[in-house]
Design a protein around this motif. Structure first.
Motif, PDB file in Angstrom:
ATOM      1  N   ALA B  94       0.842  -1.201   0.000  1.00  0.00           N
ATOM      2  CA  ALA B  94       0.000   0.000   0.000  1.00  0.00           C
ATOM      3  C   ALA B  94       0.877   1.250   0.000  1.00  0.00           C
ATOM      4  CB  ALA B  94      -0.920  -0.006   1.211  1.00  0.00           C
ATOM      5  N   LEU B  95       1.915   1.232   0.825  1.00  0.00           N
ATOM      6  CA  LEU B  95       2.787   2.413   0.888  1.00  0.00           C
ATOM      7  C   LEU B  95       3.591   2.583  -0.401  1.00  0.00           C
ATOM      8  CD1 LEU B  95       3.928   2.243   4.616  1.00  0.00           C
ATOM      9  CD2 LEU B  95       2.404   3.922   3.581  1.00  0.00           C
ATOM     10  N   LYS B  96       3.955   1.462  -1.020  1.00  0.00           N
ATOM     11  CA  LYS B  96       4.669   1.562  -2.311  1.00  0.00           C
ATOM     12  C   LYS B  96       3.760   2.165  -3.372  1.00  0.00           C
ATOM     13  CE  LYS B  96       8.261  -1.897  -1.891  1.00  0.00           C
ATOM     14  NZ  LYS B  96       8.679  -3.276  -2.177  1.00  0.00           N
ATOM     15  N   ASN B  97       2.480   1.796  -3.302  1.00  0.00           N
ATOM     16  CA  ASN B  97       1.517   2.358  -4.238  1.00  0.00           C
ATOM     17  C   ASN B  97       1.403   3.874  -4.040  1.00  0.00           C
ATOM     18  OD1 ASN B  97      -0.510   2.463  -6.189  1.00  0.00           O
ATOM     19  ND2 ASN B  97      -2.138   1.997  -4.737  1.00  0.00           N
ATOM     20  N   VAL B  98       1.340   4.277  -2.761  1.00  0.00           N
ATOM     21  CA  VAL B  98       1.250   5.710  -2.464  1.00  0.00           C
ATOM     22  C   VAL B  98       2.524   6.419  -2.950  1.00  0.00           C
ATOM     23  CG1 VAL B  98       1.083   7.428  -0.616  1.00  0.00           C
ATOM     24  CG2 VAL B  98      -0.319   5.362  -0.517  1.00  0.00           C
ATOM     25  N   ALA B  99       3.677   5.778  -2.756  1.00  0.00           N
ATOM     26  CA  ALA B  99       4.947   6.373  -3.201  1.00  0.00           C
ATOM     27  C   ALA B  99       4.922   6.601  -4.713  1.00  0.00           C
ATOM     28  CB  ALA B  99       6.102   5.459  -2.818  1.00  0.00           C
ATOM     29  N   LEU B 100       4.340   5.636  -5.412  1.00  0.00           N
ATOM     30  CA  LEU B 100       4.224   5.746  -6.869  1.00  0.00           C
ATOM     31  C   LEU B 100       3.318   6.926  -7.243  1.00  0.00           C
ATOM     32  CD1 LEU B 100       5.074   3.962  -9.350  1.00  0.00           C
ATOM     33  CD2 LEU B 100       2.835   2.900  -9.191  1.00  0.00           C
ATOM     34  N   LEU B 101       2.192   7.029  -6.534  1.00  0.00           N
ATOM     35  CA  LEU B 101       1.237   8.103  -6.824  1.00  0.00           C
ATOM     36  C   LEU B 101       1.790   9.473  -6.434  1.00  0.00           C
ATOM     37  CD1 LEU B 101      -2.015   6.329  -5.615  1.00  0.00           C
ATOM     38  CD2 LEU B 101      -1.403   6.847  -7.974  1.00  0.00           C
ATOM     39  N   ASN B 103       4.789  10.289  -6.878  1.00  0.00           N
ATOM     40  CA  ASN B 103       5.933  10.523  -7.775  1.00  0.00           C
ATOM     41  C   ASN B 103       7.276  10.496  -7.044  1.00  0.00           C
ATOM     42  OD1 ASN B 103       4.417  10.689 -10.055  1.00  0.00           O
ATOM     43  ND2 ASN B 103       4.310  12.925 -10.086  1.00  0.00           N
ATOM     44  N   ILE B 104       7.394   9.673  -6.032  1.00  0.00           N
ATOM     45  CA  ILE B 104       8.683   9.539  -5.350  1.00  0.00           C
ATOM     46  C   ILE B 104       9.591   8.709  -6.265  1.00  0.00           C
ATOM     47  CG2 ILE B 104       9.848   8.481  -3.346  1.00  0.00           C
ATOM     48  CD1 ILE B 104       7.286   9.181  -1.740  1.00  0.00           C
ATOM     49  N   PRO B 105      10.795   9.215  -6.575  1.00  0.00           N
ATOM     50  CA  PRO B 105      11.661   8.476  -7.507  1.00  0.00           C
ATOM     51  C   PRO B 105      11.929   7.056  -7.008  1.00  0.00           C
ATOM     52  CG  PRO B 105      12.567  10.637  -7.009  1.00  0.00           C
ATOM     53  CD  PRO B 105      11.423  10.447  -6.098  1.00  0.00           C
ATOM     54  N   LYS B 106      11.987   6.140  -7.952  1.00  0.00           N
ATOM     55  CA  LYS B 106      12.136   4.714  -7.631  1.00  0.00           C
ATOM     56  C   LYS B 106      13.342   4.459  -6.720  1.00  0.00           C
ATOM     57  CE  LYS B 106      11.324   0.232  -8.434  1.00  0.00           C
ATOM     58  NZ  LYS B 106      10.696  -0.398  -7.301  1.00  0.00           N
ATOM     59  N   GLU B 107      14.441   5.202  -6.957  1.00  0.00           N
ATOM     60  CA  GLU B 107      15.660   4.948  -6.169  1.00  0.00           C
ATOM     61  C   GLU B 107      15.498   5.343  -4.698  1.00  0.00           C
ATOM     62  OE1 GLU B 107      15.420   6.797  -8.881  1.00  0.00           O
ATOM     63  OE2 GLU B 107      16.550   8.670  -8.772  1.00  0.00           O
ATOM     64  N   HIS B 108      14.510   6.209  -4.401  1.00  0.00           N
ATOM     65  CA  HIS B 108      14.290   6.604  -2.996  1.00  0.00           C
ATOM     66  C   HIS B 108      13.094   5.886  -2.375  1.00  0.00           C
ATOM     67  CE1 HIS B 108      17.238   9.647  -3.614  1.00  0.00           C
ATOM     68  NE2 HIS B 108      16.507  10.334  -4.467  1.00  0.00           N
ATOM     69  N   GLU B 109      12.371   5.164  -3.207  1.00  0.00           N
ATOM     70  CA  GLU B 109      11.089   4.598  -2.757  1.00  0.00           C
ATOM     71  C   GLU B 109      11.244   3.655  -1.557  1.00  0.00           C
ATOM     72  OE1 GLU B 109       8.070   3.116  -5.755  1.00  0.00           O
ATOM     73  OE2 GLU B 109       8.441   1.294  -4.607  1.00  0.00           O
ATOM     74  N   LYS B 110      12.168   2.710  -1.691  1.00  0.00           N
ATOM     75  CA  LYS B 110      12.348   1.694  -0.640  1.00  0.00           C
ATOM     76  C   LYS B 110      12.707   2.372   0.685  1.00  0.00           C
ATOM     77  CE  LYS B 110      14.447  -2.870  -0.151  1.00  0.00           C
ATOM     78  NZ  LYS B 110      15.306  -2.837   1.004  1.00  0.00           N
ATOM     79  N   GLU B 111      13.660   3.272   0.603  1.00  0.00           N
ATOM     80  CA  GLU B 111      14.137   3.969   1.802  1.00  0.00           C
ATOM     81  C   GLU B 111      12.998   4.786   2.444  1.00  0.00           C
ATOM     82  OE1 GLU B 111      16.784   7.068   0.595  1.00  0.00           O
ATOM     83  OE2 GLU B 111      16.229   8.159   2.418  1.00  0.00           O
ATOM     84  N   GLN B 112      12.224   5.484   1.603  1.00  0.00           N
ATOM     85  CA  GLN B 112      11.136   6.327   2.125  1.00  0.00           C
ATOM     86  C   GLN B 112      10.032   5.484   2.764  1.00  0.00           C
ATOM     87  OE1 GLN B 112      10.278   9.733   1.853  1.00  0.00           O
ATOM     88  NE2 GLN B 112      12.046  10.521   0.787  1.00  0.00           N
ATOM     89  N   VAL B 113       9.707   4.370   2.097  1.00  0.00           N
ATOM     90  CA  VAL B 113       8.652   3.495   2.624  1.00  0.00           C
ATOM     91  C   VAL B 113       9.099   2.900   3.958  1.00  0.00           C
ATOM     92  CG1 VAL B 113       7.454   1.285   2.233  1.00  0.00           C
ATOM     93  CG2 VAL B 113       7.544   2.991   0.412  1.00  0.00           C
ATOM     94  N   GLU B 114      10.343   2.442   4.008  1.00  0.00           N
ATOM     95  CA  GLU B 114      10.858   1.857   5.252  1.00  0.00           C
ATOM     96  C   GLU B 114      10.873   2.895   6.374  1.00  0.00           C
ATOM     97  OE1 GLU B 114      14.580   0.047   4.235  1.00  0.00           O
ATOM     98  OE2 GLU B 114      13.582  -1.709   3.352  1.00  0.00           O
ATOM     99  N   ARG B 115      11.246   4.106   6.033  1.00  0.00           N
ATOM    100  CA  ARG B 115      11.309   5.177   7.025  1.00  0.00           C
ATOM    101  C   ARG B 115       9.914   5.506   7.573  1.00  0.00           C
ATOM    102  NH1 ARG B 115      14.349  10.687   5.765  1.00  0.00           N
ATOM    103  NH2 ARG B 115      14.306  11.592   7.820  1.00  0.00           N
ATOM    104  N   ALA B 116       8.949   5.564   6.667  1.00  0.00           N
ATOM    105  CA  ALA B 116       7.568   5.867   7.101  1.00  0.00           C
ATOM    106  C   ALA B 116       7.049   4.748   8.005  1.00  0.00           C
ATOM    107  CB  ALA B 116       6.666   6.047   5.888  1.00  0.00           C
ATOM    108  N   MET B 117       7.383   3.496   7.660  1.00  0.00           N
ATOM    109  CA  MET B 117       6.925   2.370   8.488  1.00  0.00           C
ATOM    110  C   MET B 117       7.632   2.377   9.845  1.00  0.00           C
ATOM    111  SD  MET B 117       6.162  -0.898   6.050  1.00  0.00           S
ATOM    112  CE  MET B 117       7.821  -1.125   5.455  1.00  0.00           C
ATOM    113  N   GLU B 118       8.899   2.729   9.827  1.00  0.00           N
ATOM    114  CA  GLU B 118       9.681   2.783  11.065  1.00  0.00           C
ATOM    115  C   GLU B 118       9.114   3.849  12.006  1.00  0.00           C
ATOM    116  OE1 GLU B 118      13.941   2.034   9.844  1.00  0.00           O
ATOM    117  OE2 GLU B 118      14.089   3.789  11.169  1.00  0.00           O
TER     118      GLU B 118
END
Lengths: 215, 289
Positions: B94-101, B103-118
């Motif tokens: 779900a958070l990856k989907n939001v990251a896509l919507l 427009n978070i660049p793919k190279e930062h997506e994993k890090e941003q999603v993990e940070r938000a979950m943390e």
């Protein structure tokens, strides 16, 4: 391009089990079609059941998919949130709908391909027929859900649009705009007539639905 | 950069939800308080670019204007009052989907999603389906999607509804950490204590208007000479209730400890006013006008 395919993948995954209804129903239909054809071949009767069933089922499944695509946006608590993301109304409406329709056309090709082999009929004719019918049914469903802001309203519109044509349309041609329902693959002339009505219905449904698409 | 709202109005049919609202929101945590129908959610939905105002202007610094929502969307994170989306997806999906919507660049997506979950303590539930998580976790997922991409304006409508006391404390910590001095966090809540404990500034709304804006200590002080607190019998409490506005009461051994508002000089022991007192005082005064 990768982003484009990821977006389609999320669109399809988001409604969960509701999207699975489409391939499952299609597989059940193909099994029924196969058994019906076997019975027809064995008894020498002509198979008058499969093509009408194809016409009713596949466009309706497309309409159901079009509704499910809008569920998270219009009929879920907090769906308005989507409108705060960096996407336009056009994206949430027409772009996602037409992208799904393109994918659905591939699905129609697969179903019609399998059917053409099974019942020895004209693939192009049934593929074009089902595609233009799906174009209209999906657009009308989209219009219903954007007008009512609820999937249930869209579903009622879908059932009414298909139901009226299937029931009354056989008796009174004036109520039948997009269905052939005669048990055989349509002639290209008949197909042209159906496309002539289905395409404007689709353009109207998607156009007005897009205008009405608001949180 | 401040957000400056001037002359903002919005009506639904003939009901005026916002009437000529003027408000400046500075970097920091800004709370909106008000009864149901005060216009808080409408104001937030306009700021989140979901609704368009009928008239008025909203500007953010010299360059950003709500007339051009595309630019604003890049800066906004929003948590609606109800959040029930993506129930068939896993939390991480779900958070990856939001990251896509977003427009978070793919190279930062994993890090941003993990940070938000943390930040929202969702890491251990990353693989769980959204439909299977508790109400509190769902609220945290709502907060996670809002802060994903580190928006400069975070708008949260009743964010602590459905959170248990421990989760509310954790929520306050998330927001405090998130607000780094430059970002704006706008929160509306019915839970006055949340606003009191969290917000640097507070606006009180009623009937589509902003009645007052100020720092939390300033607003708290508004009722400073009007709050009394006394222990009294049940009979005296009933009598007092008919004459004054009771803010709070708790049963004690010999009756009730009653906290109430008075208009002008009155007998009774003065009590230091808190935000709830001032909120009640201001709303009551507004009704009297």
């Amino acid at each position: 391009m990768k982003r484009f395919f990821r977006e389609i993948a999320f669109d399809i995954k988001e409604p969960g089990i509701h999207m699975w209804v489409i391939p499952i129903a299609a597989i059940v239909f193909l099994v029924i079609a196969f058994l019906t054809q076997q019975y027809s071949d064995a008894t020498g009767h002509s198979n008058q059941l499969t093509l009408p069933l194809l016409e009713i089922l596949i466009p309706s499944l497309g309409g159901y998919g079009a509704l499910m695509l809008m569920q998270g946006l219009l009929d879920t608590e907090g769906g308005e949130l989507s409108f705060t993301y960096q996407r336009t109304y056009l994206y949430w409406g027409l772009i996602r709908q037409l992208r799904f329709f393109s994918l659905f056309v591939l699905f129609i090709a697969a179903v019609c391909g399998a059917l053409a082999v099974m019942i020895h009929t004209d693939f192009i004719a049934i593929f074009l027929l089902t595609s233009v019918q799906s174009f209209a049914v999906m657009a009308v469903s989209f219009l219903g859900v954007t007008a009512g802001k609820k999937v249930s309203v869209g579903f009622i519109v879908l059932v009414a649009f298909v139901g009226i044509q299937i029931t009354l349309g056989r008796e009174y041609q004036i109520f039948n705009w997009i269905y052939a329902i005669n048990g055989d693959a349509p002639s290209y002339e008949q197909l042209g007539g159906i496309a002539f009505r289905a395409i404007p219905i689709g353009i109207f449904g998607w156009g007005i639905g897009q205008v009405w698409l608001r949180p | 950069m401040d957000i400056v709202i001037s002359g903002l109005s919005k009506s639904f049919k003939k009901v005026c939800a916002l009437c000529e609202v003027n408000l400046t929101i500075e970097p920091g945590i800004h709370g909106l308080l008000g009864p149901n129908g005060a216009g808080k959610t409408t104001l937030m939905r306009i700021l989140a670019t979901i609704l368009h105002a009928d008239c008025g202007k909203i500007r953010w610094g010299d360059t950003l204007d709500w007339e051009h929502p595309k630019q604003i969307k890049e800066m906004v994170g929003y948590l609606p009052q109800q959040f029930g989306m993506y129930r068939y997806l896993r939390v991480e999906e779900a958070l990856k989907n939001v990251a896509l919507l977003k427009n978070i660049p793919k190279e930062h997506e994993k890090e941003q999603v993990e940070r938000a979950m943390e930040r929202t303590n969702l890491t251990e539930f990353a693989k769980r389906k959204v439909g299977q998580i508790s109400g509190g976790m769902l609220r945290r997922l709502g907060i996670a999607q809002a802060i994903l991409g580190e928006p400069s304006l975070l708008i949260m409508d009743e964010p602590s509804v459905g959170l248990d006391p421990a989760e509310r404390i954790h929520f306050r910590k998330i927001i405090r950490d998130y607000q780094n001095g430059e970002r704006i966090v706008l929160i509306s809540s019915h839970i006055v204590s949340d606003v009191e404990n969290l917000c640097d500034k507070v606006s009180i709304m009623n009937g589509g208007k902003v009645l007052i804006t100020g720092s939390t200590p300033e607003i708290k002080a508004k009722a400073s000479h009007s709050v009394k607190e006394e222990v009294m019998s049940e009979e005296a409490f009933r009598d007092l209730e008919s004459r004054h506005t009771v803010i709070n009461f708790t049963p004690v051994d010999d009756g009730y400890r009653v906290r109430y508002l008075v208009n002008g000089p009155a007998e009774g022991t003065d009590a230091a006013s808190n935000l709830e007192d001032s909120y009640t005082y201001i709303i009551q005064r507004n009704k009297a006008i």
